[in-house]
Design a protein around this motif. Structure first.
Motif, short mmCIF file in Angstrom:
data_model
loop_
_atom_site.label_atom_id
_atom_site.label_comp_id
_atom_site.label_asym_id
_atom_site.label_seq_id
_atom_site.Cartn_x
_atom_site.Cartn_y
_atom_site.Cartn_z
N MET A 41 -45.39 20.96 -15.85
CA MET A 41 -44.34 19.94 -15.94
C MET A 41 -43.64 19.98 -17.30
O MET A 41 -42.78 19.16 -17.58
N GLY A 42 -44.07 20.90 -18.18
CA GLY A 42 -43.39 21.05 -19.46
C GLY A 42 -44.18 20.61 -20.67
O GLY A 42 -43.69 20.70 -21.80
N LYS B 180 -40.16 17.05 -23.17
CA LYS B 180 -39.56 16.42 -21.98
C LYS B 180 -40.31 16.96 -20.77
O LYS B 180 -40.42 18.17 -20.60
N SER C 225 -40.70 17.58 -16.73
CA SER C 225 -39.83 17.65 -15.55
C SER C 225 -40.68 17.64 -14.30
O SER C 225 -41.77 18.25 -14.26
N GLY C 226 -40.20 16.94 -13.30
CA GLY C 226 -40.97 16.74 -12.07
C GLY C 226 -41.28 18.07 -11.38
O GLY C 226 -40.51 19.03 -11.46
N ALA D 289 -41.29 11.79 -16.09
CA ALA D 289 -40.68 13.11 -15.89
C ALA D 289 -39.28 12.94 -15.30
O ALA D 289 -38.99 11.94 -14.65
N SER D 290 -38.43 13.93 -15.56
CA SER D 290 -37.11 13.88 -14.93
C SER D 290 -37.26 14.34 -13.48
O SER D 290 -38.09 15.21 -13.16
N GLY D 291 -36.53 13.70 -12.59
CA GLY D 291 -36.55 14.12 -11.19
C GLY D 291 -37.83 13.71 -10.47
O GLY D 291 -38.48 12.73 -10.85
N THR E 121 -41.63 14.11 -8.85
CA THR E 121 -42.96 14.72 -8.95
C THR E 121 -43.71 14.44 -7.66
O THR E 121 -43.73 13.30 -7.19
#
Ligand code: UD1
Length: 418
Positions: free
Chosen positions: A341-342, A359, A361-362, A383-385, A387
């Protein structure tokens, strides 16, 4: 199989009711084998592990009724079936807590050896060492442990390490033993203290539960009781991280601060504001998340069951954090998934270095352990988006409707049925 889908980015605000503690419920339900009549437990969490314990108790001959309030009627000696089979023990290691009460009450037990699990080897040598010191004959064959003793005798037992379920097994065994048992280097978890309270209600004479030396004067017979299970400090801690991560403001309804000292200290070190209110514990995030240094230890040290969740918080901190996992040798299964996920995490043996400020991310992620799965849901909240947390059965072992509780404070979380 069901999955949990999290859409990141919401700030969590509101109240989350905290359920009964899983790790208190499991030994308490097993303690219902000890008295001569039906015991009632209130505030039982509706969890997969509790259902497994219910199934096991039924298999042993108990009548088990109810959900959040459970009534357990132990069998007579004639009707008791004294075997905990591999099929159940392999799905829940904590099944081992029936061993002590079975031998104490019925003089015999045959329990499948739990073996290792995803987070480590987890032997039961201390449980067996204690029972042997109390006069039990122990025989290992075909993956089972057979324990026999007409009447256990009190003994002084010095544990090599403060094992939680080991200590609970020996306390329950000692409650019906002849004479005095002293457990030294005992586990001091609030769940052990709750068991001491229940055994005393049943008529045993336990002193020191919750401290490093527990003394139990055995009695000939125990009485059925009614008891309300303590709130789950790990569930509360998990939602505390959700509040801190999202810079939210959440009241952990019913949580008991005195069970959460180490968790609260690290939340504050990470920059959250934690206040104790009449209705529970309030956690407010806001401002920078600060790096943390955590070493897991037996209670009252920092709990291993909160390590994965704090690691997610560390990924969002301004700076570098360090975590040392000292209880289980393989409890970093969430790391590769968080990395996908980063997150920037480096593991070397028992130590993890987390470089914060990444950051997330999903992604579609999964874990092979209960608390690791919870950490992935938490990561999804920031997370962005989208998951997707797969293998939800791990979460269901220890969290009652985690998606509903998070939705109640504004998270975008749903369960997608298979
Ligand atoms: C309990 C909790 C679990 C938590 C763990 C540690 C329950 C139902 N589960 O598990 O959520 O993560 O405490 O806080 O309460 N050990 C031995 N020999 C033994 C017993 C334990 O070597 O006979 C070792 C274990 O491998 C581990 C350490 O002792 O390294 C602590 O384990 P223990 O406290 O026994 O964990 P559990 O009771 O299984």
């Amino acid at each position: 199989m069901d999955k949990i889908v999290v859409e990141g980015g919401s700030r969590l605000v509101g109240d989350i009711p905290i359920g009964g503690a899983k790790n208190a419920a499991l030994p308490l339900l097993a303690s219902a084998l000890l008295p001569n009549g039906p015991s009632t437990f209130k505030n039982v969490p509706l969890l997969q592990d509790v259902a497994t314990m219910g199934k096991l108790l039924r298999q042993l001959g108990c009548e088990v009724d109810g959900k959040h309030t459970m009534v357990i009627h132990p069998p007579t000696a004639k009707k008791a079936k004294l075997e905990a089979p591999y099929e159940l023990v392999k799905t829940m290691r904590a099944s081992i807590v029936v061993l002590g009460p079975l031998v104490a009450r019925y003089g015999r037990a045959r329990v499948s050896q739990p073996g290792g699990c995803a987070i480590g080897t987890r032997p039961i040598d201390q449980h067996l060492k204690g029972l042997a010191a109390m006069g039990a004959k122990i025989h290992l064959d075909h993956g089972y442990v057979d324990v026999e003793c007409k009447r256990l005798k009190g003994a002084t037992i010095v544990l090599d390490m403060p094992t939680v379920t080991g200590c609970e097994n020996l306390m329950m065994a000692a409650a019906l033993a002849k004479g005095r048992t002293v457990i030294e280097n005992a586990a001091r978890e609030p769940e052990v203290e709750d068991l001491g309270l229940v055994l005393n209600k049943m008529g045993a004479k336990v002193t020191g539960a919750g401290t490093a030396i527990i003394t139990i004067e055995g009695v000939d017979e125990l009485q059925p009781i009614e008891h309300t299970i303590i709130p789950d400090r790990i569930e509360a801690g998990t939602f505390a991280i959700a509040a801190a991560l999202t810079r939210g403001d959440v009241l952990l309804q019913g949580a008991r601060a005195e069970h959460m000292d180490a968790i609260i200290a690290k939340l504050r070190a990470a920059g959250s504001t934690v206040t104790v209110e009449a209705g529970g514990v309030r956690v407010r995030g806001g401002g920078d998340i600060l790096p943390i240094d955590i070493t897991t230890q037996p209670h009252p040290g920092f709990p291993t069951d909160m390590q994965a969740q704090f690691m997610v918080l560390a990924t969002q901190a301004k700076g570098q954090s360090m975590i040392r996992e000292m209880i289980f040798e393989n409890r970093y299964m969430h790391v590769p998934e968080l990395s996908r996920m980063g997150a920037d995490i480096h593991v070397d043996g028992r130590t993890a270095i987390i470089r914060g400020g990444t950051k997330l991310s999903g992604a579609a992620v999964m874990a092979t352990d209960l608390r690791a799965s919870a950490s992935l849901v938490l990561a999804g909240l920031v997370a962005s988006g989208k998951t997707e947390v797969l293998r939800v059965y791990h979460l269901d072992r220890g969290y009652e409707t985690i998606e509903k509780k998070l939705r109640g404070v504004g998270a975008k979380v749903k369960r997608v049925k298979a």
